[in-house]
Design an enzyme around this catalytic site. Structure first.
Site, PDB file in Angstrom:
ATOM      1  N   HIS A 209      44.234  41.784  49.514  1.00  0.00           N
ATOM      2  CA  HIS A 209      42.817  42.033  49.267  1.00  0.00           C
ATOM      3  C   HIS A 209      42.177  40.822  48.592  1.00  0.00           C
ATOM      4  O   HIS A 209      42.811  40.118  47.806  1.00  0.00           O
ATOM      5  CB  HIS A 209      42.642  43.251  48.363  1.00  0.00           C
ATOM      6  CG  HIS A 209      42.752  44.565  49.078  1.00  0.00           C
ATOM      7  ND1 HIS A 209      41.900  44.928  50.102  1.00  0.00           N
ATOM      8  CD2 HIS A 209      43.614  45.612  48.906  1.00  0.00           C
ATOM      9  CE1 HIS A 209      42.237  46.144  50.530  1.00  0.00           C
ATOM     10  NE2 HIS A 209      43.272  46.576  49.830  1.00  0.00           N
ATOM     11  N   ASP A 225      32.030  34.939  41.518  1.00  0.00           N
ATOM     12  CA  ASP A 225      33.282  34.251  41.762  1.00  0.00           C
ATOM     13  C   ASP A 225      34.031  34.983  42.867  1.00  0.00           C
ATOM     14  O   ASP A 225      34.132  36.216  42.845  1.00  0.00           O
ATOM     15  CB  ASP A 225      34.172  34.244  40.507  1.00  0.00           C
ATOM     16  CG  ASP A 225      33.722  33.232  39.474  1.00  0.00           C
ATOM     17  OD1 ASP A 225      33.237  32.165  39.863  1.00  0.00           O
ATOM     18  OD2 ASP A 225      33.870  33.519  38.265  1.00  0.00           O
ATOM     19  N   ASP A 241      38.259  32.028  41.581  1.00  0.00           N
ATOM     20  CA  ASP A 241      38.352  30.709  42.197  1.00  0.00           C
ATOM     21  C   ASP A 241      38.550  29.618  41.144  1.00  0.00           C
ATOM     22  O   ASP A 241      39.240  28.624  41.391  1.00  0.00           O
ATOM     23  CB  ASP A 241      37.135  30.420  43.080  1.00  0.00           C
ATOM     24  CG  ASP A 241      35.803  30.799  42.441  1.00  0.00           C
ATOM     25  OD1 ASP A 241      35.761  31.026  41.223  1.00  0.00           O
ATOM     26  OD2 ASP A 241      34.798  30.865  43.179  1.00  0.00           O
ATOM     27  N   ASP A 242      37.982  29.803  39.947  1.00  0.00           N
ATOM     28  CA  ASP A 242      38.196  28.833  38.871  1.00  0.00           C
ATOM     29  C   ASP A 242      39.665  28.776  38.470  1.00  0.00           C
ATOM     30  O   ASP A 242      40.203  27.705  38.174  1.00  0.00           O
ATOM     31  CB  ASP A 242      37.354  29.194  37.642  1.00  0.00           C
ATOM     32  CG  ASP A 242      35.852  29.066  37.902  1.00  0.00           C
ATOM     33  OD1 ASP A 242      35.481  28.550  38.978  1.00  0.00           O
ATOM     34  OD2 ASP A 242      35.069  29.487  37.041  1.00  0.00           O
ATOM     35  N   CYS A 265      39.302  39.292  52.405  1.00  0.00           N
ATOM     36  CA  CYS A 265      37.846  39.307  52.358  1.00  0.00           C
ATOM     37  C   CYS A 265      37.331  38.274  51.362  1.00  0.00           C
ATOM     38  O   CYS A 265      38.039  37.879  50.438  1.00  0.00           O
ATOM     39  CB  CYS A 265      37.347  40.686  51.942  1.00  0.00           C
ATOM     40  SG  CYS A 265      37.664  41.981  53.146  1.00  0.00           S
ATOM     41  N   ASP A 272      36.769  26.587  46.785  1.00  0.00           N
ATOM     42  CA  ASP A 272      35.670  25.697  46.394  1.00  0.00           C
ATOM     43  C   ASP A 272      35.865  24.272  46.921  1.00  0.00           C
ATOM     44  O   ASP A 272      35.945  23.308  46.147  1.00  0.00           O
ATOM     45  CB  ASP A 272      35.506  25.686  44.867  1.00  0.00           C
ATOM     46  CG  ASP A 272      34.813  26.934  44.354  1.00  0.00           C
ATOM     47  OD1 ASP A 272      34.076  27.559  45.139  1.00  0.00           O
ATOM     48  OD2 ASP A 272      35.002  27.283  43.177  1.00  0.00           O
TER      49      ASP A 272
END
Length: 333
Positions: A209, A225, A241-242, A265, A272
């Site tokens: 997921h 994010d 993502d960070d 998804c 990034d």
């Protein structure tokens, strides 16, 4: 807020070629869909639950990719370009009534008409991989095909690209392999970075997921994010993502080629990366993302540099990242 605004405007002086200073490795990511393509709204962290898999293209990206690159368990008779791979994936998805549009993002401008490759020609370095398949066994929103995705992709990279078992890390909630918890996933990526050296190849596959959470530090223009959803998301949280930048993307050594396949998804920009090619049949070449903002990555890069240690204060002050930040009058962390 003032520093963030100044960092954003400083990009006029921060040439795209300097992306190499923020993302040292050459990184390619194939994702199953764009950020706006989703099967459920999972942006409310307080009420977050795994989306109902009914109707979701669970494993569709992996399956389509392997039908193109490994049909009948063998490589295609002729080399396919990156463009051809994505367009053929889209044809397969469309034939199965999926609306997902695969896309390729990259840390460098990439000629999508060049041959698709995971291992560069003439590579003599070590090939390492991290394979993650999460079915969320026993949880609401349980999936059924993610373990198969990981096994099938692993067979492909071993048979076609020469990856060896001893250099492949597997995380699955199958009671046999290491569990894909938040900390185990991040540690697997950190280990991959630590072991990789210039000239090596790295490959990461994630099937599970994906989600979106309210941006918690103001670095996302859309206010969210993108995330990976680990097995223990309810107690440990999702992987933003960070987090992926700090554990994997920003620290992977220069002259390593890293390919990631994200079958989930909201995966379009989960790494990034500044260059994009969308496999919709309309785009002919990879283009720079006009909305991409290097400012937040500069801040994260400074954090990554300080975490790596050993560079020394002087090296940090004189690094290209520090120099780029000084263009907008920002303090070095």
């Amino acid at each position: 807020a003032r520093h963030f605004s100044l960092l954003s405007t400083a990009l006029e002086s921060f040439n795209m070629s300097q992306a190499a200073e923020v993302i040292p490795a050459e990184v390619h990511m194939i994702s199953g869909c764009r950020d706006e393509q989703t099967s459920a709204d999972v942006s409310n962290v307080a009420n977050f639950q795994l989306p109902d898999p009914a109707g979701r293209a669970g494993g569709a990206c992996t399956s389509a990719m392997l039908k193109v690159l490994y049909a009948d368990h063998k490589a295609p008779d002729k080399d396919l370009s990156f463009q051809e791979v994505l367009l053929k994936m889209r044809e397969i998805l469309a034939a199965s009534k999926y609306t997902q549009i695969p896309q390729l993002t990259s840390s460098r401008q990439l000629d999508v008409h060049s041959p698709f490759e995971i291992v560069p020609a003439g590579c003599t370095g070590t090939k390492r991989a991290v394979m993650i398949g999460i079915n969320y066994v026993g949880q609401q929103g349980e999936l059924s095909g993610c373990h198969n995705d990981a096994h099938n992709m692993m067979e492909y990279i071993k048979d076609v690209h020469g990856f060896k078992d001893e250099n492949i890390t597997i995380l699955m909630d199958d009671g046999v392999h290491t569990e894909p918890t938040r900390e185990n996933i991040l540690n697997a990526y950190r280990t991959l970075v630590a072991e990789s050296k210039p000239g090596d190849v790295a490959f990461c596959h994630y099937s599970g997921h994906g989600g979106k959470l309210k941006d918690d530090n103001g670095d996302e223009k859309d206010g969210y994010d993108e995330t990976l959803v680990p097995l223990d998301y309810a107690s440990a949280g999702q992987i933003r993502d960070d987090d992926l930048y700090l554990a994997l993307i920003g620290k992977m050594p220069r002259d390593v080629q890293l390919t990631c396949v994200m079958d989930c998804c909201h995966s379009g920009t989960v790494l990034d990366l500044p260059y994009t090619f969308v496999g919709d049949g309309e785009q002919e070449n990879m283009t720079a993302n006009e909305e991409f903002d290097f400012g937040p990555l500069l801040q994260l890069a400074q954090i990554a540099m300080s975490q790596m240690g050993g560079s020394g204060e002087s090296a940090q002050q004189n690094s290209p990242i520090a120099q780029a930040m000084s263009l907008c009058g920002c303090d070095i962390m």
